[in-house]
Design a protein around this motif. Structure first.
Motif, PDB file in Angstrom:
ATOM      1  N   GLN A   1      15.284 -19.821  36.846  1.00 36.82           N
ATOM      2  CA  GLN A   1      14.584 -19.092  35.784  1.00 36.82           C
ATOM      3  C   GLN A   1      15.526 -18.841  34.604  1.00 36.82           C
ATOM      4  OE1 GLN A   1      11.369 -18.580  36.146  1.00 36.82           O
ATOM      5  NE2 GLN A   1      11.339 -19.236  38.274  1.00 36.82           N
ATOM      6  N   GLY A   2      16.423 -19.781  34.356  1.00 33.22           N
ATOM      7  CA  GLY A   2      17.346 -19.619  33.224  1.00 33.22           C
ATOM      8  C   GLY A   2      18.602 -18.853  33.611  1.00 33.22           C
TER       9      GLY A   2
ATOM     10  N   ALA B   1      17.313 -15.998  28.964  1.00 29.32           N
ATOM     11  CA  ALA B   1      17.205 -16.971  30.040  1.00 29.32           C
ATOM     12  C   ALA B   1      18.040 -18.226  29.733  1.00 29.32           C
ATOM     13  CB  ALA B   1      15.751 -17.355  30.313  1.00 29.32           C
ATOM     14  N   ARG B   2      19.300 -18.040  29.507  1.00 27.09           N
ATOM     15  CA  ARG B   2      20.301 -19.083  29.283  1.00 27.09           C
ATOM     16  C   ARG B   2      20.185 -19.788  27.929  1.00 27.09           C
ATOM     17  NH1 ARG B   2      22.607 -23.618  33.608  1.00 27.09           N
ATOM     18  NH2 ARG B   2      24.563 -23.904  32.496  1.00 27.09           N
ATOM     19  N   LEU B   3      19.192 -19.477  27.119  1.00 25.83           N
ATOM     20  CA  LEU B   3      19.075 -20.167  25.833  1.00 25.83           C
ATOM     21  C   LEU B   3      19.617 -19.274  24.721  1.00 25.83           C
ATOM     22  CD1 LEU B   3      15.573 -21.692  26.393  1.00 25.83           C
ATOM     23  CD2 LEU B   3      17.731 -22.940  26.252  1.00 25.83           C
ATOM     24  N   PRO B   4      20.685 -19.719  24.055  1.00 24.25           N
ATOM     25  CA  PRO B   4      21.245 -18.917  22.968  1.00 24.25           C
ATOM     26  C   PRO B   4      20.188 -18.708  21.878  1.00 24.25           C
ATOM     27  CG  PRO B   4      22.726 -20.723  23.526  1.00 24.25           C
ATOM     28  CD  PRO B   4      21.440 -20.969  24.267  1.00 24.25           C
TER      29      PRO B   4
ATOM     30  N   ALA C   1      14.985 -29.113  30.244  1.00 21.94           N
ATOM     31  CA  ALA C   1      15.319 -30.033  29.149  1.00 21.94           C
ATOM     32  C   ALA C   1      16.721 -29.757  28.624  1.00 21.94           C
ATOM     33  CB  ALA C   1      14.290 -29.908  28.026  1.00 21.94           C
ATOM     34  N   GLN C   2      17.070 -28.484  28.520  1.00 21.23           N
ATOM     35  CA  GLN C   2      18.355 -28.124  27.922  1.00 21.23           C
ATOM     36  C   GLN C   2      19.508 -28.147  28.938  1.00 21.23           C
ATOM     37  OE1 GLN C   2      15.522 -26.298  27.565  1.00 21.23           O
ATOM     38  NE2 GLN C   2      15.126 -26.034  25.373  1.00 21.23           N
ATOM     39  N   PHE C   3      19.226 -27.773  30.199  1.00 20.24           N
ATOM     40  CA  PHE C   3      20.319 -27.566  31.154  1.00 20.24           C
ATOM     41  C   PHE C   3      20.120 -28.264  32.502  1.00 20.24           C
ATOM     42  CE2 PHE C   3      20.851 -23.854  28.318  1.00 20.24           C
ATOM     43  CZ  PHE C   3      22.179 -24.045  27.957  1.00 20.24           C
TER      44      PHE C   3
ATOM     45  N   LEU D   1      29.064 -18.507  27.202  1.00 20.33           N
ATOM     46  CA  LEU D   1      28.474 -17.999  28.439  1.00 20.33           C
ATOM     47  C   LEU D   1      27.407 -18.929  29.011  1.00 20.33           C
ATOM     48  CD1 LEU D   1      28.123 -14.317  27.229  1.00 20.33           C
ATOM     49  CD2 LEU D   1      29.535 -15.066  29.147  1.00 20.33           C
ATOM     50  N   THR D   2      26.615 -19.543  28.136  1.00 23.33           N
ATOM     51  CA  THR D   2      25.452 -20.302  28.609  1.00 23.33           C
ATOM     52  C   THR D   2      25.740 -21.774  28.794  1.00 23.33           C
ATOM     53  OG1 THR D   2      24.682 -20.815  26.378  1.00 23.33           O
ATOM     54  CG2 THR D   2      23.881 -18.765  27.362  1.00 23.33           C
ATOM     55  N   GLY D   3      26.764 -22.286  28.122  1.00 25.27           N
ATOM     56  CA  GLY D   3      26.925 -23.729  27.985  1.00 25.27           C
ATOM     57  C   GLY D   3      26.120 -24.187  26.776  1.00 25.27           C
ATOM     58  N   LYS D   4      26.386 -25.420  26.324  1.00 23.95           N
ATOM     59  CA  LYS D   4      25.686 -25.908  25.133  1.00 23.95           C
ATOM     60  C   LYS D   4      24.388 -26.583  25.563  1.00 23.95           C
ATOM     61  CE  LYS D   4      26.622 -28.325  20.793  1.00 23.95           C
ATOM     62  NZ  LYS D   4      26.120 -27.217  19.972  1.00 23.95           N
ATOM     63  N   PRO D   5      23.258 -26.090  25.076  1.00 21.26           N
ATOM     64  CA  PRO D   5      21.990 -26.706  25.498  1.00 21.26           C
ATOM     65  C   PRO D   5      21.821 -28.107  24.931  1.00 21.26           C
ATOM     66  CG  PRO D   5      21.606 -24.982  23.857  1.00 21.26           C
ATOM     67  CD  PRO D   5      23.070 -24.956  24.164  1.00 21.26           C
ATOM     68  N   ALA D   6      21.283 -29.023  25.761  1.00 23.09           N
ATOM     69  CA  ALA D   6      20.959 -30.362  25.255  1.00 23.09           C
ATOM     70  C   ALA D   6      19.801 -30.227  24.269  1.00 23.09           C
ATOM     71  CB  ALA D   6      20.561 -31.261  26.417  1.00 23.09           C
TER      72      ALA D   6
ATOM     73  N   LEU E   1      22.579 -18.261  34.350  1.00 24.85           N
ATOM     74  CA  LEU E   1      23.840 -18.778  33.838  1.00 24.85           C
ATOM     75  C   LEU E   1      24.493 -19.642  34.930  1.00 24.85           C
ATOM     76  CD1 LEU E   1      25.361 -15.662  32.029  1.00 24.85           C
ATOM     77  CD2 LEU E   1      24.122 -17.592  31.018  1.00 24.85           C
TER      78      LEU E   1
ATOM     79  N   LEU F   1      16.317 -30.615  22.392  1.00 23.94           N
ATOM     80  CA  LEU F   1      14.977 -30.803  22.930  1.00 23.94           C
ATOM     81  C   LEU F   1      14.286 -31.925  22.150  1.00 23.94           C
ATOM     82  CD1 LEU F   1      13.132 -29.251  24.995  1.00 23.94           C
ATOM     83  CD2 LEU F   1      12.209 -28.032  23.027  1.00 23.94           C
TER      84      LEU F   1
ATOM     85  N   PHE G   1      21.300 -14.283  24.066  1.00 24.98           N
ATOM     86  CA  PHE G   1      20.622 -15.417  24.712  1.00 24.98           C
ATOM     87  C   PHE G   1      19.530 -14.866  25.607  1.00 24.98           C
ATOM     88  CE2 PHE G   1      24.431 -14.378  27.124  1.00 24.98           C
ATOM     89  CZ  PHE G   1      23.956 -14.202  28.408  1.00 24.98           C
TER      90      PHE G   1
ATOM     91  N   SER H   1      13.685 -13.494  36.017  1.00 27.23           N
ATOM     92  CA  SER H   1      14.226 -14.186  34.853  1.00 27.23           C
ATOM     93  C   SER H   1      15.749 -14.086  34.875  1.00 27.23           C
ATOM     94  CB  SER H   1      13.678 -13.540  33.572  1.00 27.23           C
ATOM     95  OG  SER H   1      14.203 -14.218  32.463  1.00 27.23           O
ATOM     96  N   SER H   2      16.415 -15.156  34.475  1.00 29.92           N
ATOM     97  CA  SER H   2      17.880 -15.252  34.436  1.00 29.92           C
ATOM     98  C   SER H   2      18.514 -15.310  35.827  1.00 29.92           C
ATOM     99  CB  SER H   2      18.511 -14.106  33.640  1.00 29.92           C
ATOM    100  OG  SER H   2      17.978 -14.084  32.347  1.00 29.92           O
TER     101      SER H   2
ATOM    102  N   SER I   1      10.813 -22.401  24.051  1.00 33.01           N
ATOM    103  CA  SER I   1      12.003 -23.221  24.308  1.00 33.01           C
ATOM    104  C   SER I   1      11.644 -24.600  24.832  1.00 33.01           C
ATOM    105  CB  SER I   1      12.900 -22.501  25.311  1.00 33.01           C
ATOM    106  OG  SER I   1      12.192 -22.313  26.525  1.00 33.01           O
ATOM    107  N   THR I   2      10.384 -24.815  25.210  1.00 35.48           N
ATOM    108  CA  THR I   2       9.999 -26.148  25.654  1.00 35.48           C
ATOM    109  C   THR I   2       9.231 -26.898  24.561  1.00 35.48           C
ATOM    110  OG1 THR I   2       8.062 -25.142  26.696  1.00 35.48           O
ATOM    111  CG2 THR I   2       9.936 -25.583  28.108  1.00 35.48           C
TER     112      THR I   2
END
Lengths: 467, 88
Positions: free
Chosen positions: B67-68, A374-377, B38-40, A435-440, B70, A442, A372, B15-16, A344-345
């Motif tokens: 750690q990700g 760890a928050r990444l869909p 980067a994403q959140f 649930l996660t929000g929209k990721p920006a 919500l 990368l 998802f 995690s999470s 994801s990075t």
């Protein structure tokens, strides 16, 4: 005559290796491998430059190779998979020339066809006789199958066998015959058994994983492929193994017997063989001790070469006859393209291995992944790297629903008829993002650090450096 | 208005989840380390600021090791850390 030479250095000298040539390694000793580092240490010490290393996979134990890259001993890399320690350095731009990623089948195909010739192949052999008849099935560093080393042994101009268990001639039950081998070197240890084979991989106990696994097994049943003579491959991840376990119960309950289980083989597949789920295992790499024991003792557990496993250029390969495969993914996009190369990075931490080969061959290729992580869909608009193109993926199973590739309307109908929760891939993406929000998005760097060469020779997407 | 009178923490490094610490400081300061920065990263900062504002925290250093988690988890961990830091 004798092929025994006194050490690795002498074998390299006799092989006639020159600057700019290609050497190869295989990865059955996985993260316990000593051979690649031992050979590279000699090669660097002997002053070679501009070599290409073609390795079926690279693990973190191979990090000393990064020094050889910095010193221009090695200037090109070809591989099918890298673990994160090597992947990070590649993503940060350590190579001037992009790394070439192939699939396991693609690597074998290109070695056999001469597309990627090998000058000197180094075979890590857990047992060998003095003429080079060798096997991975026994010895203190036993690893089971030597499938990925076979194309190298068959087609390299020179072949060096490195062993820590020299046996009397003739070794019984060789995997690679003496006809391929030029030199044999005996060393104290070719690897660390703790890193070579893992303990038994555990079935997941995570409730989300179990929901996915149960649905995965039900999708397989709904597909109609689960009948006498079926064939099956699964990854070694916790959720995939759980799916295999539910599948096993179904198979035994219905009294079905499959033709073969394929792959990298785990103890779970061995259990399925022993309990009568299929007649044979076809094994290109053993993942654990139980698999190593089984391939040594059970004639139904068959060792196969990488080209027979999955080459698209061979007259046929086993993946062509595969019915069902369960695979993982780090990302899937709304066109069903799958990324298993980068995290994801944006860092490299994997590779196709047999992912694309089995997905292309199987009648049902299934991805099992959480909605998802760890928050990444899991579902995104565009994957950062296309490891396996969406045309080869039939279905994505998540805890939030089952998304079927629009090209497989028949499968969608069957899943619907079975009362399983179908969902459109765009809806699934929206459901996760709620649930996660929209990721920006990368951002990536400008330098191409690797290219993915798909099994048909096309290059679907370059991999860029990290920013 | 909430006064942070002692060091406090909430959450885990699983995690999470997120591990949040708070300590008294001259002015508000928020440090974020996240597996999904980067994403959140922006979203995490905004949520932390909102919870801090809700409690009218004016002098605290807040550190989030994410750690990700919500968004609801981030908010809950920040809120718990603040309330623990307020307790005598």
């Amino acid at each position: 005559m004798t092929k025994l030479v006194k050490n690795i250095r002498e074998a390299i000298e006799l092989s006639g290796l020159r600057d700019g040539q290609t050497i190869s390694f295989h990865h059955h000793l996985r993260n316990g491998d000593f051979v690649l580092n031992m050979v590279m240490e000699e090669i660097a010490d002997m002053g070679f430059r501009d070599l290409t290393v073609n390795a079926s996979s690279l693990f973190d134990c191979h990090r000393p190779l990064l020094t050889d890259i910095e010193n221009h001993v090695v200037t090109r890399l070809m591989t099918d998979y890298v673990s994160a320690g090597i992947g990070h350095a590649i993503s940060e731009g350590i190579m001037d020339t992009p790394v070439e990623f192939r699939t396991h089948g693609g690597r074998a195909a290109d070695i056999c066809s001469g597309e990627t010739p090998i000058d000197v192949a180094f075979i890590a052999a857990p047992s060998s006789d003095p003429m080079g008849n060798c096997t991975g099935k026994f010895g203190k560093s036993a690893c089971g199958s030597l499938g990925y080393a076979m194309p190298d042994a068959m087609h390299a101009k020179k072949v060096v066998v490195i062993t820590d268990n020299l046996c009397d001639y003739p070794l019984q039950g060789w995997s690679i015959p003496e006809t391929c081998v030029d030199y044999v070197v005996v060393v104290d240890a070719i690897g660390d058994p703790k890193g070579i084979v893992s303990g038994t991989t555990k079935i997941t106990r995570d409730p989300v994983g179990l929901v996915m696994a149960k649905n995965a097994a039900k999708v397989i049943k709904a597909s109609g492929l689960l009948k006498d003579g079926f064939s099956f491959q699964t990854g070694a991840g916790g959720a995939s193994l759980a799916a295999a376990s539910f599948l096993k119960d179904m198979i035994l309950k219905e009294g079905i017997c499959g033709s073969f289980g394929l792959g990298g083989i785990t103890g779970y597949m061995v259990d399925m063989l022993n309990e009568g789920c299929f007649k044979n295992l076809m094994d290109v790499q053993c993942f654990d001790l139980k698999a190593v024991e089984s391939i040594k003792n059970d004639p139904r557990h068959i060792e196969i070469a990488a080209d027979q496993y999955a080459s698209a250029k061979a007259r046929s390969s086993v993946t062509d006859n595969l019915d069902i495969v369960i695979l993982g993914a780090t990302e899937v996009d709304t066109d069903f393209n799958v990324n298993v190369h980068t995290d994801s990075t944006g860092y490299l931490m994997g590779g196709s291995g047999g992912h694309s080969d089995t997905a292309a061959g199987a009648k049902l290729s299934m991805i099992i992944a959480p909605m998802f992580r760890a928050r990444l869909p899991i579902v995104c608009d565009h994957v950062a790297a296309v490891s396996t193109p969406g045309k080869d993926i039939d279905v994505l199973v998540t805890q939030g629903g089952i998304a079927v590739n629009p090209s497989r309307e028949d499968l969608a109908e069957a899943i619907k008829a079975a009362g399983l929760p179908l969902i459109g891939i765009n809806e699934l993406k929206a459901k996760a993002e709620a649930l996660t929000g929209k990721p920006a998005p990368l951002a990536h760097g400008d330098k191409v650090v690797a290219k993915i060469i798909y099994r048909d020779g096309t290059e679907p997407s370059p991999i860029y450096s990290v920013k | 208005m909430a006064e942070i009178i002692k060091n406090a923490s909430a959450g885990t490094m699983e995690s999470s989840d997120a591990f949040v610490t708070i300590e008294p400081a001259a002015a508000n300061q928020i440090n974020i380390e996240s597996a999904v920065e980067a994403q959140f990263g922006e979203s995490i900062r905004k949520s932390a600021e909102e919870v801090m504002a809700e409690y009218q925290v004016s002098g605290a250093k807040l550190t989030i090791k994410d750690q990700g988690a919500l968004d609801c988890v981030i908010r809950a961990r920040v809120e718990t850390a603040i309330r623990r830091g307020m307790e005598a």
